[in-house]
Design a protein around this motif. Structure first.
Motif, PDB file in Angstrom:
ATOM      1  N   ILE A 247       0.749  -1.272   0.021  1.00 30.09           N
ATOM      2  CA  ILE A 247      -0.053   0.214  -0.146  1.00 30.09           C
ATOM      3  C   ILE A 247       0.801   1.222   0.004  1.00 30.09           C
ATOM      4  CG2 ILE A 247      -1.777   1.305   1.210  1.00 30.09           C
ATOM      5  CD1 ILE A 247      -2.643  -1.559   2.359  1.00 30.09           C
ATOM      6  N   TRP A 248       0.754   2.017  -1.095  1.00 31.47           N
ATOM      7  CA  TRP A 248       1.703   3.242  -0.996  1.00 31.47           C
ATOM      8  C   TRP A 248       0.864   4.489  -0.692  1.00 31.47           C
ATOM      9  CZ3 TRP A 248       6.359   2.056  -1.966  1.00 31.47           C
ATOM     10  CH2 TRP A 248       6.877   1.044  -2.751  1.00 31.47           C
ATOM     11  N   ARG A 249      -0.269   4.577  -1.061  1.00 28.54           N
ATOM     12  CA  ARG A 249      -0.898   5.756  -0.329  1.00 28.54           C
ATOM     13  C   ARG A 249      -2.175   5.506   0.227  1.00 28.54           C
ATOM     14  NH1 ARG A 249       1.503  10.140  -2.274  1.00 28.54           N
ATOM     15  NH2 ARG A 249       0.120  11.426  -1.719  1.00 28.54           N
ATOM     16  N   ALA A 250      -2.588   5.972   1.545  1.00 22.64           N
ATOM     17  CA  ALA A 250      -3.849   5.699   2.178  1.00 22.64           C
ATOM     18  C   ALA A 250      -4.013   6.977   2.981  1.00 22.64           C
ATOM     19  CB  ALA A 250      -3.839   4.452   2.942  1.00 22.64           C
ATOM     20  N   SER A 251      -5.290   7.279   3.536  1.00 21.23           N
ATOM     21  CA  SER A 251      -5.776   8.139   4.314  1.00 21.23           C
ATOM     22  C   SER A 251      -6.851   7.790   5.202  1.00 21.23           C
ATOM     23  CB  SER A 251      -6.095   9.709   3.663  1.00 21.23           C
ATOM     24  OG  SER A 251      -7.226   9.272   2.659  1.00 21.23           O
ATOM     25  N   ALA A 252      -6.820   8.339   6.522  1.00 21.56           N
ATOM     26  CA  ALA A 252      -7.789   8.127   7.321  1.00 21.56           C
ATOM     27  C   ALA A 252      -8.853   8.786   7.168  1.00 21.56           C
ATOM     28  CB  ALA A 252      -7.272   8.467   8.841  1.00 21.56           C
ATOM     29  N   VAL A 253     -10.095   8.465   7.255  1.00 18.11           N
ATOM     30  CA  VAL A 253     -11.319   8.954   6.683  1.00 18.11           C
ATOM     31  C   VAL A 253     -11.916   9.829   7.767  1.00 18.11           C
ATOM     32  CG1 VAL A 253     -13.902   8.722   5.794  1.00 18.11           C
ATOM     33  CG2 VAL A 253     -11.971   7.042   5.217  1.00 18.11           C
ATOM     34  N   PRO A 254     -11.940  11.269   7.562  1.00 14.92           N
ATOM     35  CA  PRO A 254     -12.354  12.103   8.514  1.00 14.92           C
ATOM     36  C   PRO A 254     -13.757  11.988   8.830  1.00 14.92           C
ATOM     37  CG  PRO A 254     -12.057  13.177   6.535  1.00 14.92           C
ATOM     38  CD  PRO A 254     -11.612  11.819   6.199  1.00 14.92           C
ATOM     39  N   ALA A 255     -14.349  12.017  10.020  1.00 19.75           N
ATOM     40  CA  ALA A 255     -15.756  12.048  10.229  1.00 19.75           C
ATOM     41  C   ALA A 255     -16.381  10.804   9.710  1.00 19.75           C
ATOM     42  CB  ALA A 255     -16.689  13.087   9.780  1.00 19.75           C
ATOM     43  N   ALA A 256     -15.712   9.594   9.763  1.00 20.17           N
ATOM     44  CA  ALA A 256     -16.304   8.492   9.106  1.00 20.17           C
ATOM     45  C   ALA A 256     -17.484   7.767   9.450  1.00 20.17           C
ATOM     46  CB  ALA A 256     -15.068   7.288   9.207  1.00 20.17           C
ATOM     47  N   PRO A 257     -18.326   7.556   8.733  1.00 23.06           N
ATOM     48  CA  PRO A 257     -19.481   6.608   9.299  1.00 23.06           C
ATOM     49  C   PRO A 257     -19.327   5.618  10.119  1.00 23.06           C
ATOM     50  CG  PRO A 257     -19.339   6.253   7.004  1.00 23.06           C
ATOM     51  CD  PRO A 257     -18.080   7.293   7.164  1.00 23.06           C
ATOM     52  N   THR A 258     -20.253   5.153  11.163  1.00 26.56           N
ATOM     53  CA  THR A 258     -19.833   3.943  11.812  1.00 26.56           C
ATOM     54  C   THR A 258     -20.060   2.770  10.989  1.00 26.56           C
ATOM     55  OG1 THR A 258     -20.837   4.923  13.862  1.00 26.56           O
ATOM     56  CG2 THR A 258     -20.554   2.648  13.856  1.00 26.56           C
ATOM     57  N   VAL A 259     -18.993   1.914  10.971  1.00 29.48           N
ATOM     58  CA  VAL A 259     -18.989   0.447  10.231  1.00 29.48           C
ATOM     59  C   VAL A 259     -18.641  -0.298  11.206  1.00 29.48           C
ATOM     60  CG1 VAL A 259     -17.820  -0.567   8.373  1.00 29.48           C
ATOM     61  CG2 VAL A 259     -18.290   1.812   8.225  1.00 29.48           C
ATOM     62  N   LEU A 260     -19.571  -1.393  11.316  1.00 28.14           N
ATOM     63  CA  LEU A 260     -19.293  -2.444  12.306  1.00 28.14           C
ATOM     64  C   LEU A 260     -18.711  -3.763  11.584  1.00 28.14           C
ATOM     65  CD1 LEU A 260     -22.808  -2.385  14.027  1.00 28.14           C
ATOM     66  CD2 LEU A 260     -20.521  -1.118  14.551  1.00 28.14           C
ATOM     67  N   GLY A 261     -17.317  -3.996  11.829  1.00 28.97           N
ATOM     68  CA  GLY A 261     -16.617  -4.879  11.330  1.00 28.97           C
ATOM     69  C   GLY A 261     -15.503  -5.286  12.194  1.00 28.97           C
ATOM     70  N   ARG A 262     -14.636  -6.253  11.642  1.00 35.40           N
ATOM     71  CA  ARG A 262     -13.175  -6.731  12.461  1.00 35.40           C
ATOM     72  C   ARG A 262     -12.191  -6.012  11.753  1.00 35.40           C
ATOM     73  NH1 ARG A 262     -13.241 -12.909  11.142  1.00 35.40           N
ATOM     74  NH2 ARG A 262     -14.079 -11.879   9.209  1.00 35.40           N
ATOM     75  N   PRO A 263     -11.068  -5.505  12.443  1.00 38.55           N
ATOM     76  CA  PRO A 263      -9.950  -4.868  12.007  1.00 38.55           C
ATOM     77  C   PRO A 263      -9.420  -5.497  10.706  1.00 38.55           C
ATOM     78  CG  PRO A 263      -9.720  -4.665  14.501  1.00 38.55           C
ATOM     79  CD  PRO A 263     -11.115  -5.539  13.936  1.00 38.55           C
ATOM     80  N   GLY A 264      -9.158  -4.960   9.719  1.00 39.64           N
ATOM     81  CA  GLY A 264      -8.891  -5.377   8.494  1.00 39.64           C
ATOM     82  C   GLY A 264      -9.969  -5.799   7.588  1.00 39.64           C
ATOM     83  N   GLN A 265     -11.028  -5.760   7.828  1.00 42.81           N
ATOM     84  CA  GLN A 265     -12.257  -6.119   6.902  1.00 42.81           C
ATOM     85  C   GLN A 265     -12.516  -4.768   5.940  1.00 42.81           C
ATOM     86  OE1 GLN A 265     -15.519  -7.293   9.149  1.00 42.81           O
ATOM     87  NE2 GLN A 265     -16.624  -8.390   7.425  1.00 42.81           N
ATOM     88  N   ILE A 266     -12.693  -5.116   4.808  1.00 43.45           N
ATOM     89  CA  ILE A 266     -12.875  -4.133   3.771  1.00 43.45           C
ATOM     90  C   ILE A 266     -14.593  -3.671   3.452  1.00 43.45           C
ATOM     91  CG2 ILE A 266     -12.765  -3.485   1.132  1.00 43.45           C
ATOM     92  CD1 ILE A 266     -10.559  -5.653   1.312  1.00 43.45           C
TER      93      ILE A 266
END
Length: 314
Positions: A247-266
């Motif tokens: 992974i060369w480029r990525a960014s934390a999503v500001p004010a991200a909506p709530t997503v219920l899942g396990r770490p690493g899930q897409i």
């Protein structure tokens, strides 16, 4: 006064060119291979910013030596009666018995505002720690880790979207500017170094496996990792449906909506153009990623919604 240059990176080459433009080209260059043995990496180290200084010297008729040992280096230096050494893009220790061959000592260029971030990979570490400013220091080598007296420093800001390649370029520009301003005074003795002041911090060398992503960490922390190990370094690494990718480029999503899942899930979200990954806190949008063969794997990530990045065994 004979100047001897130690190094094998893009910064080394730029310094060699700058010295030549100033009318004081290096009398000799000591260089290293792209991959070389060194104490902190039993399997050997790879120079990610390699420049072929042997070719540079050959093209200009400058004496050059591939670094083999301290004793071999001292033997070669004693013929030259060198005045000043400059170590930039150099990974080996230059002990006192070698430095004492030089009439005016050996200069070092370090990519931090010493005494902060003495040691290895300072530009990577400032990104990992979320610093907002860094710089370069021109100093005289001493017996400790980047602890010699300072000839000068240059500061520059770290932007919120800066990647390691941006910092490398800024640091190189600052180093050349600082050297151009200082070298004449160092040569004629009118510029004298001053002791470092402040509380030192130290950073250790990093290896490619330090770029493995732990999806249980917060999204902001993973984003800093991606920015800190991107090009020209090996990149942040992960595995998806059996495919190793970078992974060369990525960014934390500001004010991200709530997503219920396990770490690493897409997750595929209508609010975000890029595919997102659940982390220990927040979502990370993946903006550029490649497979081991260099192919774009963003389509694979998009098609893998609901699936999960798996731990990468090392």
């Amino acid at each position: 006064m004979n100047i001897v240059l130690f190094g094998g990176t893009d910064l080394t080459r730029r310094i060699a060119d700058a010295l030549a433009e100033l009318g004081m080209p290096p009398a000799c260059v000591f260089h290293v291979r792209r991959t070389f043995a060194i104490s902190y990496s039993p399997g050997g180290a790879r120079n990610a910013k390699f420049a072929d200084m042997a070719r540079w010297a050959e093209d200009r008729g400058v004496e050059a030596h591939k670094y083999e040992s301290v004793d071999a280096t001292i033997a070669a230096l004693q013929r030259l009666q060198p005045g000043i050494g400059i170590a930039a893009g150099w990974y080996h220790r230059l002990p006192a018995r070698l430095r004492h061959v030089f009439a005016r000592g050996v200069l070092g260029i370090h990519a931090s505002l010493l005494p902060k971030y003495r040691g290895g990979a300072p530009l990577n570490w400032v990104l990992l720690r979320g610093e907002r400013e860094t710089g370069v220091s021109l100093f005289e080598l001493a017996d400790g880790v980047d602890d010699g007296p300072l000839y000068g420093q240059r500061r520059f800001p770290i932007g919120p979207q800066d990647y390691i390649g941006d910092l490398v370029e800024q640091a190189n520009d600052a180093a050349i500017s600082l050297l151009r301003e200082s070298i004449a005074g160092i040569v004629d003795g009118s510029l004298t170094p001053q002791p470092q002041s402040g509380t030192p911090t130290y950073c250790l060398q990093r290896e490619p496996d330090d770029g493995i992503i732990d999806w249980t960490r917060p999204a902001e922390e993973i984003e800093r990792l991606v920015r800190a190990v991107s090009r020209p370094y090996p990149g942040a690494r992960a595995v998806l449906v059996g495919t190793s990718l970078t992974i060369w480029r990525a960014s934390a999503v500001p004010a991200a909506p709530t997503v219920l899942g396990r770490p690493g899930q897409i997750a595929r979200l209508p609010e975000v153009a890029s595919p997102c990954v659940v982390t220990g806190r927040g979502l990370l949008a993946i903006e550029e990623a490649e497979g081991e063969d260099g192919t774009d794997v963003l389509p694979l990530i998009r098609k893998s919604a609901q699936q999960r990045f798996t731990p990468l065994n090392v």
